[in-house]
Design an enzyme around this catalytic site. Structure first.
Site, mmCIF file in Angstrom:
data_model
loop_
_atom_site.group_PDB
_atom_site.id
_atom_site.type_symbol
_atom_site.label_atom_id
_atom_site.label_comp_id
_atom_site.label_asym_id
_atom_site.label_seq_id
_atom_site.Cartn_x
_atom_site.Cartn_y
_atom_site.Cartn_z
ATOM 1 N N PHE A 26 0.856 -1.179 0.000
ATOM 2 C CA PHE A 26 0.000 0.000 0.000
ATOM 3 C C PHE A 26 0.900 1.240 0.000
ATOM 4 O O PHE A 26 1.887 1.282 0.730
ATOM 5 C CB PHE A 26 -0.880 -0.016 1.249
ATOM 6 C CG PHE A 26 -2.152 0.767 1.111
ATOM 7 C CD1 PHE A 26 -2.159 2.138 1.318
ATOM 8 C CD2 PHE A 26 -3.341 0.140 0.780
ATOM 9 C CE1 PHE A 26 -3.322 2.880 1.187
ATOM 10 C CE2 PHE A 26 -4.515 0.864 0.659
ATOM 11 C CZ PHE A 26 -4.505 2.230 0.862
ATOM 12 N N HIS A 60 -2.389 -11.644 4.469
ATOM 13 C CA HIS A 60 -2.327 -11.230 5.863
ATOM 14 C C HIS A 60 -3.716 -11.156 6.484
ATOM 15 O O HIS A 60 -4.730 -11.071 5.795
ATOM 16 C CB HIS A 60 -1.638 -9.870 6.013
ATOM 17 C CG HIS A 60 -2.375 -8.749 5.338
ATOM 18 N ND1 HIS A 60 -2.218 -8.436 4.008
ATOM 19 C CD2 HIS A 60 -3.295 -7.864 5.833
ATOM 20 C CE1 HIS A 60 -2.993 -7.419 3.706
ATOM 21 N NE2 HIS A 60 -3.657 -7.054 4.789
ATOM 22 N N HIS A 66 -6.152 -2.600 13.805
ATOM 23 C CA HIS A 66 -5.865 -1.919 12.538
ATOM 24 C C HIS A 66 -6.902 -0.844 12.232
ATOM 25 O O HIS A 66 -6.567 0.185 11.645
ATOM 26 C CB HIS A 66 -5.823 -2.955 11.414
ATOM 27 C CG HIS A 66 -5.541 -2.398 10.062
ATOM 28 N ND1 HIS A 66 -4.478 -1.566 9.800
ATOM 29 C CD2 HIS A 66 -6.195 -2.557 8.868
ATOM 30 C CE1 HIS A 66 -4.475 -1.242 8.517
ATOM 31 N NE2 HIS A 66 -5.517 -1.807 7.937
ATOM 32 N N HIS A 169 -14.402 -2.126 6.671
ATOM 33 C CA HIS A 169 -13.666 -2.471 7.887
ATOM 34 C C HIS A 169 -14.504 -2.136 9.128
ATOM 35 O O HIS A 169 -14.450 -2.858 10.138
ATOM 36 C CB HIS A 169 -12.339 -1.712 7.948
ATOM 37 C CG HIS A 169 -11.242 -2.326 7.135
ATOM 38 N ND1 HIS A 169 -11.048 -2.024 5.811
ATOM 39 C CD2 HIS A 169 -10.282 -3.226 7.470
ATOM 40 C CE1 HIS A 169 -10.001 -2.704 5.356
ATOM 41 N NE2 HIS A 169 -9.520 -3.441 6.332
#
Length: 218
Positions: A26, A60, A66, A169
């Site tokens: 990223f 991952h 996160h 998320h």
């Protein structure tokens, strides 16, 4: 992909991209690098290396930390979601958001607690894709309603690369789901498998690399 070692061995699919200095990351994230601390030679019987990398390089698992300032680290997350029956669903070329209509053809009857979605014909293991496909938040909501514990995808994120709100998320945060990203599903037919993708017990980290594999059910 491996070849069974005996007639009774179940077939394995390795769904982890290679990790090396050229692995895409990223933008702004820490790329993989490796240094040799010791090498075999006079007075040294072993090779020993040191690696530096973001835990989001390669396949991952994200920890709640996160996307939640008070979330659990990956070392504190239960392993249950990362091991067990799963379904691979193809939504190749769909996007920019994977909506329910893209996966509905494979969501019928009893749904395993783990769902992995393939969006690429060929996952770009050698370059960053800023136009990656991501999950629509409502898709994850509906999967959670059906009892799904883990969602996975063959892109670098379940949210668009330029998202600042990370809506998908936030759904997994609120619904208590786990997530796998950067999977390589190019060679995997649609269907049901056993998923094995255990994160490391990193007690302070926001994510962990996994060696993700699928195993045939019989």
């Amino acid at each position: 992909m491996s070849t069974p070692s005996s007639p009774t061995a179940r077939r394995l699919w390795d769904i982890s991209p290679p990790v090396h200095a050229g692995s895409p990351v990223f933008p702004g994230d820490t790329a993989f690098s490796q240094q040799w601390c010791a090498t075999i030679g006079p007075g040294c019987p072993v090779n020993v290396s040191a690696i530096t990398m973001s835990p989001h390089v390669g396949a991952h698992a994200d920890a709640p930390l996160h996307y939640d300032a008070q979330g659990a680290t990956i070392g504190d997350v239960s392993l249950e979601a990362f091991l067990g029956p799963c379904r691979v669903i193809h939504a190749i070329g769909c996007g920019p958001l994977i909506t329910w209509e893209h996966i509905a053809h494979s969501v019928n009857g009893a749904l395993p607690q783990r769902v992995l979605v393939r969006t690429y014909e060929h996952m770009p293991v050698d370059r960053w894709d800023g136009q990656l496909a991501a999950y629509a938040p409502d898709t994850i909501e509906r999967l959670a309603d059906l009892g799904v514990l883990l969602v996975g995808i063959d892109t670098a994120s379940i949210d668009p690369a330029d998202s600042k709100t990370l809506d998908s998320h936030q759904v997994i945060r609120r619904r208590g789901l786990r997530v796998l990203e950067n999977l390589v599903l190019d060679a995997v037919p649609e269907g049901d498998y056993e998923l094995i993708a255990l994160p490391l017990k990193l007690t302070t980290a926001d994510a962990s690399p996994v060696r993700a594999v699928l195993r045939a059910l019989d």
